[in-house]
Design an enzyme around this catalytic site. Structure first.
Site, mmCIF file in Angstrom:
data_model
loop_
_atom_site.group_PDB
_atom_site.id
_atom_site.type_symbol
_atom_site.label_atom_id
_atom_site.label_comp_id
_atom_site.label_asym_id
_atom_site.label_seq_id
_atom_site.Cartn_x
_atom_site.Cartn_y
_atom_site.Cartn_z
ATOM 1 N N ASN A 65 0.628 -1.137 -0.112
ATOM 2 C CA ASN A 65 -0.124 -0.052 -0.098
ATOM 3 C C ASN A 65 0.794 1.082 0.008
ATOM 4 O O ASN A 65 0.201 2.410 -0.474
ATOM 5 C CB ASN A 65 -0.999 0.081 1.215
ATOM 6 C CG ASN A 65 -0.155 -0.138 2.429
ATOM 7 O OD1 ASN A 65 0.531 -1.043 2.686
ATOM 8 N ND2 ASN A 65 -0.401 0.827 3.385
ATOM 9 N N HIS A 66 2.063 1.185 0.257
ATOM 10 C CA HIS A 66 3.044 2.288 0.492
ATOM 11 C C HIS A 66 3.725 2.598 -0.855
ATOM 12 O O HIS A 66 4.538 3.709 -0.745
ATOM 13 C CB HIS A 66 4.032 2.400 1.572
ATOM 14 C CG HIS A 66 3.272 2.842 2.952
ATOM 15 N ND1 HIS A 66 2.620 3.947 3.164
ATOM 16 C CD2 HIS A 66 2.974 1.583 4.053
ATOM 17 C CE1 HIS A 66 2.256 3.489 4.346
ATOM 18 N NE2 HIS A 66 2.415 2.545 4.968
ATOM 19 N N HIS A 150 0.345 -8.944 0.655
ATOM 20 C CA HIS A 150 0.478 -7.721 1.679
ATOM 21 C C HIS A 150 -0.952 -7.548 2.050
ATOM 22 O O HIS A 150 -1.592 -6.948 1.668
ATOM 23 C CB HIS A 150 1.008 -6.417 0.599
ATOM 24 C CG HIS A 150 1.455 -5.540 1.480
ATOM 25 N ND1 HIS A 150 2.871 -5.751 1.986
ATOM 26 C CD2 HIS A 150 1.104 -4.418 1.921
ATOM 27 C CE1 HIS A 150 3.109 -4.538 2.735
ATOM 28 N NE2 HIS A 150 2.032 -3.532 2.662
ATOM 29 N N HIS A 175 3.096 -6.508 5.578
ATOM 30 C CA HIS A 175 2.207 -5.380 5.958
ATOM 31 C C HIS A 175 2.332 -5.237 7.340
ATOM 32 O O HIS A 175 2.233 -3.998 7.839
ATOM 33 C CB HIS A 175 0.931 -5.479 5.053
ATOM 34 C CG HIS A 175 0.243 -4.250 5.446
ATOM 35 N ND1 HIS A 175 0.393 -3.098 5.150
ATOM 36 C CD2 HIS A 175 -0.911 -4.366 6.066
ATOM 37 C CE1 HIS A 175 -0.636 -2.376 5.531
ATOM 38 N NE2 HIS A 175 -1.318 -2.856 6.226
ATOM 39 N N HIS A 177 4.284 -6.210 9.855
ATOM 40 C CA HIS A 177 5.542 -5.862 10.252
ATOM 41 C C HIS A 177 5.730 -6.669 11.625
ATOM 42 O O HIS A 177 6.709 -6.130 12.391
ATOM 43 C CB HIS A 177 5.516 -4.296 10.703
ATOM 44 C CG HIS A 177 5.832 -3.384 9.532
ATOM 45 N ND1 HIS A 177 6.336 -2.013 9.474
ATOM 46 C CD2 HIS A 177 5.527 -3.480 8.259
ATOM 47 C CE1 HIS A 177 6.208 -1.641 8.281
ATOM 48 N NE2 HIS A 177 5.638 -2.537 7.502
#
Ligand SMILES: [Fe+2]
Ligand SMILES: [Fe+2]
Length: 258
Positions: A65-66, A150, A175, A177
């Site tokens: 998403n980033h 992700h 995603h 983390h």
């Protein structure tokens, strides 16, 4: 066939740990796949960072998403075949969601797929249907396939593991983390882990300075997030695929302290 997967690389601390680790261990693997969505100060990727990762031995870079956070990416995403973004975007979006990369000795190829989840995420098209249409395309070229899924929800990620079981070599979650303790080879031969974990500073809130993150939770106002520095770990998993079938022999998650 040995694959190293390195989980979400966060900022400069994550990049330094990655290059140090690869300097020493790169030769042990046929393929090295990293998730780089947070590599540029926690937000996206730049040309120089992608260049540095590829120069240090990385075979393919996945995102999430980033991916669009640093606008520099529009300069090179279409011309860097090793770099992928989630495949479940509309077809005319920049970049690609699948890549086929050569092994370090040039003898074999790995198909790498990136998909994003739909639960608690921005809108993406259905990742389960997307995988169904991608697998035959990649299998026409190589039997060795890894998916970086992700996604936020453990249920969606586990469901994707079962959906892919016996059809591709590995489903690696990213995603959130935080490395999960559920790595296994599923019954039909797909290596699976819900999340590979983050490569970056662990005295943080998933990579962000704790005071920045707490300010947002306490004030409920938008705040600027900066990457933390302390307690850096490199997290990921080693996956071994059977050379004949492309299915998994083993998956071993690891955490390496820096
Ligand atoms: Fe991330
Ligand atoms: Fe993400």
């Amino acid at each position: 066939m040995k694959i190293l997967f390195i989980g979400d690389i966060v900022g400069n601390p994550g990049r330094v740990a990655t290059t140090q680790f690869l300097d020493e261990h790169q030769h042990k693997y046929d393929f090295i796949v990293v998730n780089g969505e947070n590599a540029a100060g926690g937000r996206g990727l730049t040309f120089d960072i992608v260049d540095q990762l590829l120069a240090s031995g990385v075979s393919a870079i996945t995102t999430g998403n980033h991916v669009w956070d640093n606008k520099d990416i529009f300069r090179f995403i279409d011309t860097t075949p090793q770099l992928i973004r989630p495949a479940n975007y509309p077809t005319d979006v920049a970049g690609r969601g699948v890549t086929i990369v050569a092994s370090t000795d040039g003898q074999t190829q790995l198909g790498v797929i990136n998909l994003a989840g739909q639960i608690f995420m921005s809108p993406y098209t259905n990742p389960f249907h997307a995988l169904n249409s991608i697998i035959p395309e990649v299998k026409a070229v190589t039997p060795y396939i890894l998916l970086d899924f992700h996604a936020e929800a453990t249920s969606e990620k586990i469901a994707m593991g079962w959906h892919a079981d016996g059809r591709i070599g590995a489903v690696i979650g990213t995603h959130t983390h935080v490395q999960t303790a559920d790595a296994r080879v599923l019954p039909q031969g797909t290596a699976y882990i819900t999340d590979a974990g983050m490569t970056g500073p662990y005295d943080s809130v998933i990579g962000t300075r704790t005071d920045d993150a707490l300010e947002r939770f306490l004030t409920m106002m938008p705040t600027r997030f900066t990457v933390a520095k302390r307690n850096v770990k490199l997290c990921g998993a080693e996956i071994e695929l059977d050379e004949q079938t492309g299915l998994a022999v083993s998956i071993m998650p690891f955490q390496h302290q820096y």
